[in-house]
Design a protein around this motif. Structure first.
Motif, PDB file in Angstrom:
ATOM      1  N   LEU A 200      -2.356   5.387  36.357  1.00 36.30           N
ATOM      2  CA  LEU A 200      -1.017   5.042  36.832  1.00 36.30           C
ATOM      3  C   LEU A 200      -0.409   6.215  37.595  1.00 36.30           C
ATOM      4  O   LEU A 200       0.141   6.048  38.690  1.00 36.30           O
ATOM      5  CB  LEU A 200      -0.119   4.672  35.651  1.00 36.30           C
ATOM      6  N   ARG A 201      -0.510   7.408  37.025  1.00 35.62           N
ATOM      7  CA  ARG A 201       0.053   8.591  37.676  1.00 35.62           C
ATOM      8  C   ARG A 201      -0.606   8.831  39.036  1.00 35.62           C
ATOM      9  O   ARG A 201       0.061   9.169  40.021  1.00 35.62           O
ATOM     10  CB  ARG A 201      -0.125   9.808  36.771  1.00 35.62           C
ATOM     11  N   LYS A 202      -1.923   8.641  39.107  1.00 33.90           N
ATOM     12  CA  LYS A 202      -2.639   8.837  40.363  1.00 33.90           C
ATOM     13  C   LYS A 202      -2.177   7.849  41.421  1.00 33.90           C
ATOM     14  O   LYS A 202      -2.010   8.202  42.596  1.00 33.90           O
ATOM     15  CB  LYS A 202      -4.146   8.698  40.133  1.00 33.90           C
ATOM     16  N   ARG A 203      -1.942   6.601  41.023  1.00 32.39           N
ATOM     17  CA  ARG A 203      -1.448   5.603  41.975  1.00 32.39           C
ATOM     18  C   ARG A 203      -0.049   5.967  42.453  1.00 32.39           C
ATOM     19  O   ARG A 203       0.280   5.839  43.638  1.00 32.39           O
ATOM     20  CB  ARG A 203      -1.456   4.215  41.345  1.00 32.39           C
ATOM     21  N   LEU A 204       0.792   6.407  41.522  1.00 36.16           N
ATOM     22  CA  LEU A 204       2.165   6.761  41.879  1.00 36.16           C
ATOM     23  C   LEU A 204       2.217   7.966  42.809  1.00 36.16           C
ATOM     24  O   LEU A 204       3.172   8.121  43.589  1.00 36.16           O
ATOM     25  CB  LEU A 204       2.982   7.036  40.622  1.00 36.16           C
ATOM     26  N   GLU A 205       1.197   8.826  42.747  1.00 36.40           N
ATOM     27  CA  GLU A 205       1.152   9.988  43.632  1.00 36.40           C
ATOM     28  C   GLU A 205       1.106   9.575  45.100  1.00 36.40           C
ATOM     29  O   GLU A 205       1.541  10.329  45.979  1.00 36.40           O
ATOM     30  CB  GLU A 205      -0.060  10.864  43.295  1.00 36.40           C
ATOM     31  N   GLN A 206       0.611   8.357  45.370  1.00 36.51           N
ATOM     32  CA  GLN A 206       0.587   7.870  46.749  1.00 36.51           C
ATOM     33  C   GLN A 206       1.999   7.709  47.310  1.00 36.51           C
ATOM     34  O   GLN A 206       2.192   7.724  48.530  1.00 36.51           O
ATOM     35  CB  GLN A 206      -0.157   6.532  46.820  1.00 36.51           C
ATOM     36  N   LEU A 207       2.961   7.553  46.410  1.00 38.55           N
ATOM     37  CA  LEU A 207       4.359   7.410  46.819  1.00 38.55           C
ATOM     38  C   LEU A 207       5.161   8.674  46.518  1.00 38.55           C
ATOM     39  O   LEU A 207       6.390   8.676  46.647  1.00 38.55           O
ATOM     40  CB  LEU A 207       5.004   6.217  46.089  1.00 38.55           C
ATOM     41  N   GLY A 208       4.470   9.730  46.092  1.00 40.52           N
ATOM     42  CA  GLY A 208       5.144  10.962  45.742  1.00 40.52           C
ATOM     43  C   GLY A 208       5.869  10.901  44.417  1.00 40.52           C
ATOM     44  O   GLY A 208       6.789  11.688  44.160  1.00 40.52           O
ATOM     45  N   LEU A 209       5.453   9.991  43.534  1.00 45.78           N
ATOM     46  CA  LEU A 209       6.149   9.775  42.265  1.00 45.78           C
ATOM     47  C   LEU A 209       5.350  10.220  41.042  1.00 45.78           C
ATOM     48  O   LEU A 209       5.840  10.143  39.918  1.00 45.78           O
ATOM     49  CB  LEU A 209       6.515   8.294  42.109  1.00 45.78           C
ATOM     50  N   GLY A 210       4.117  10.649  41.245  1.00 49.49           N
ATOM     51  CA  GLY A 210       3.265  10.978  40.108  1.00 49.49           C
ATOM     52  C   GLY A 210       3.844  12.047  39.206  1.00 49.49           C
ATOM     53  O   GLY A 210       3.677  12.008  37.986  1.00 49.49           O
ATOM     54  N   ARG A 211       4.556  13.002  39.795  1.00 52.74           N
ATOM     55  CA  ARG A 211       5.090  14.114  39.007  1.00 52.74           C
ATOM     56  C   ARG A 211       6.202  13.693  38.062  1.00 52.74           C
ATOM     57  O   ARG A 211       6.571  14.445  37.151  1.00 52.74           O
ATOM     58  CB  ARG A 211       5.605  15.212  39.943  1.00 52.74           C
ATOM     59  N   PHE A 212       6.753  12.484  38.243  1.00 46.66           N
ATOM     60  CA  PHE A 212       7.858  12.033  37.406  1.00 46.66           C
ATOM     61  C   PHE A 212       7.386  11.387  36.097  1.00 46.66           C
ATOM     62  O   PHE A 212       8.202  11.038  35.249  1.00 46.66           O
ATOM     63  CB  PHE A 212       8.769  11.076  38.172  1.00 46.66           C
ATOM     64  N   ILE A 213       6.072  11.209  35.960  1.00 49.57           N
ATOM     65  CA  ILE A 213       5.507  10.770  34.678  1.00 49.57           C
ATOM     66  C   ILE A 213       4.930  12.007  34.007  1.00 49.57           C
ATOM     67  O   ILE A 213       3.897  12.525  34.415  1.00 49.57           O
ATOM     68  CB  ILE A 213       4.406   9.703  34.866  1.00 49.57           C
ATOM     69  N   GLU A 214       5.601  12.499  32.990  1.00 47.46           N
ATOM     70  CA  GLU A 214       5.205  13.743  32.357  1.00 47.46           C
ATOM     71  C   GLU A 214       4.546  13.498  31.005  1.00 47.46           C
ATOM     72  O   GLU A 214       4.912  12.572  30.281  1.00 47.46           O
ATOM     73  CB  GLU A 214       6.427  14.658  32.167  1.00 47.46           C
ATOM     74  N   THR A 215       3.569  14.350  30.700  1.00 46.79           N
ATOM     75  CA  THR A 215       2.901  14.314  29.403  1.00 46.79           C
ATOM     76  C   THR A 215       3.567  15.323  28.468  1.00 46.79           C
ATOM     77  O   THR A 215       3.749  16.475  28.837  1.00 46.79           O
ATOM     78  CB  THR A 215       1.411  14.674  29.543  1.00 46.79           C
ATOM     79  N   LYS A 216       3.933  14.860  27.292  1.00 45.56           N
ATOM     80  CA  LYS A 216       4.486  15.731  26.270  1.00 45.56           C
ATOM     81  C   LYS A 216       3.410  15.901  25.194  1.00 45.56           C
ATOM     82  O   LYS A 216       3.178  14.972  24.399  1.00 45.56           O
ATOM     83  CB  LYS A 216       5.775  15.151  25.678  1.00 45.56           C
ATOM     84  N   MET A 217       2.754  17.031  25.205  1.00 41.78           N
ATOM     85  CA  MET A 217       1.598  17.252  24.343  1.00 41.78           C
ATOM     86  C   MET A 217       1.925  16.965  22.882  1.00 41.78           C
ATOM     87  O   MET A 217       2.924  17.446  22.340  1.00 41.78           O
ATOM     88  CB  MET A 217       1.104  18.691  24.489  1.00 41.78           C
ATOM     89  N   GLY A 218       1.068  16.162  22.266  1.00 38.86           N
ATOM     90  CA  GLY A 218       1.229  15.835  20.862  1.00 38.86           C
ATOM     91  C   GLY A 218       2.339  14.842  20.576  1.00 38.86           C
ATOM     92  O   GLY A 218       2.589  14.511  19.410  1.00 38.86           O
ATOM     93  N   GLN A 219       3.025  14.357  21.628  1.00 35.11           N
ATOM     94  CA  GLN A 219       4.138  13.438  21.414  1.00 35.11           C
ATOM     95  C   GLN A 219       3.967  12.115  22.156  1.00 35.11           C
ATOM     96  O   GLN A 219       3.978  11.054  21.547  1.00 35.11           O
ATOM     97  CB  GLN A 219       5.447  14.110  21.856  1.00 35.11           C
ATOM     98  N   GLY A 220       3.791  12.196  23.473  1.00 38.85           N
ATOM     99  CA  GLY A 220       3.667  10.970  24.244  1.00 38.85           C
ATOM    100  C   GLY A 220       3.939  11.237  25.711  1.00 38.85           C
ATOM    101  O   GLY A 220       3.545  12.272  26.258  1.00 38.85           O
ATOM    102  N   TYR A 221       4.647  10.300  26.350  1.00 44.07           N
ATOM    103  CA  TYR A 221       4.909  10.403  27.784  1.00 44.07           C
ATOM    104  C   TYR A 221       6.383  10.122  28.052  1.00 44.07           C
ATOM    105  O   TYR A 221       7.066   9.463  27.260  1.00 44.07           O
ATOM    106  CB  TYR A 221       4.041   9.412  28.565  1.00 44.07           C
ATOM    107  N   ILE A 222       6.850  10.605  29.216  1.00 43.74           N
ATOM    108  CA  ILE A 222       8.246  10.408  29.569  1.00 43.74           C
ATOM    109  C   ILE A 222       8.357  10.160  31.074  1.00 43.74           C
ATOM    110  O   ILE A 222       7.672  10.812  31.872  1.00 43.74           O
ATOM    111  CB  ILE A 222       9.082  11.641  29.156  1.00 43.74           C
ATOM    112  N   ALA A 223       9.157   9.174  31.456  1.00 42.00           N
ATOM    113  CA  ALA A 223       9.451   8.906  32.860  1.00 42.00           C
ATOM    114  C   ALA A 223      10.766   9.597  33.196  1.00 42.00           C
ATOM    115  O   ALA A 223      11.823   9.217  32.704  1.00 42.00           O
ATOM    116  CB  ALA A 223       9.561   7.404  33.108  1.00 42.00           C
ATOM    117  N   MET A 224      10.690  10.647  33.994  1.00 38.69           N
ATOM    118  CA  MET A 224      11.863  11.384  34.372  1.00 38.69           C
ATOM    119  C   MET A 224      12.576  10.676  35.522  1.00 38.69           C
ATOM    120  O   MET A 224      11.945  10.074  36.387  1.00 38.69           O
ATOM    121  CB  MET A 224      11.490  12.814  34.787  1.00 38.69           C
ATOM    122  N   GLU A 225      13.878  10.746  35.539  1.00 37.84           N
ATOM    123  CA  GLU A 225      14.664  10.189  36.638  1.00 37.84           C
ATOM    124  C   GLU A 225      14.939  11.310  37.612  1.00 37.84           C
ATOM    125  O   GLU A 225      15.339  12.420  37.223  1.00 37.84           O
ATOM    126  CB  GLU A 225      15.972   9.596  36.118  1.00 37.84           C
TER     127      GLU A 225
END
Length: 230
Positions: A200-225
């Protein structure tokens, strides 16, 4: 009645699975010519595809790639191959799940039901558009659009994005994502989620959005606004 396409060259196994799935009121079709799997797929127009990796002529990865280039239909791999790279490859090609043979039929039916419920009930209810980081998410068409263009997402990818965006700026745990996607985490490899999120992150990188899906080690993921910065 949902139409399932079972791409399996072991006649005995095919007939057994077909019989069991028919008892659950599914319309199950097979392949008559393994040289023309994609043509038969387009003719059948199934709601879900179950496919083996080892097949005559071309392997399941080949046909998964062809199907995914033209359709977002859910795809489940059913294979006796147990190397981790096979599961990773299937997820990278856009498969929704991977089940290793031998398997319990109850596990297979549970996964099929979960995918069909998620994909088709979800699409029927969630037809609204969402905006996120300047992009427009269309939950009916499974697309994300911004000034850089439009990308098509698979069912798993759009569902993961939906869960994260609905809780934007908040951590969504890996367990919550797995349970929401596959109902029962006991039957899901933790690596399956990782592969899906990375794709998903790789696909979003095509739109310059991949960096907004962050991995929180040991916790999960977060979609930053996205916020305006100086």
């Amino acid at each position: 009645m949902f139409k399932l396409m079972l791409i399996e060259d072991d006649t005995t196994l095919f007939e057994e699975i077909q019989e069991r799935l028919t008892q659950w009121s599914y319309d199950v079709s097979g392949v008559t010519n393994f040289n023309h799997v994609f043509q038969e797929f387009t003719a059948i127009k199934p709601d879900l595809v179950i496919i083996d990796i080892q097949l005559p002529k071309y392997d399941g990865f080949h046909w998964c790639r062809m199907i995914r280039n033209h359709s977002n239909v859910p795809i489940v791999f059913l294979s006796s191959r147990d190397h981790p790279t096979d599961m990773v490859m299937s997820m990278q090609l856009g498969a929704d799940d991977f089940i290793q043979k031998p398997f319990y039929f109850d596990v297979l039916i549970a996964k099929i039901q979960a995918i069909l419920r998620r994909v088709y009930n979800y699409n029927a209810e969630d037809i609204e558009l969402k905006t996120w980081c300047g992009a427009l998410i269309d939950y009916q068409k499974n697309t994300v659009t911004n000034d850089a263009g439009t990308i098509d997402l698979t069912k798993n990818e759009i569902f993961i994005l939906k869960l994260l965006v609905e809780h934007k700026n908040q951590i969504v745990s890996r367990d919550d994502l797995i349970i929401s996607l596959w109902d029962d985490q006991r039957f899901v490899s933790d690596n399956t989620l990782t592969v899906n999120v990375n794709r998903l992150r790789k696909r979003l990188e095509q739109l310059g959005l991949g960096r907004f899906i962050e991995t929180k080690m040991g916790q999960g993921y977060i979609a930053m606004e996205e916020t305006n910065t100086l």
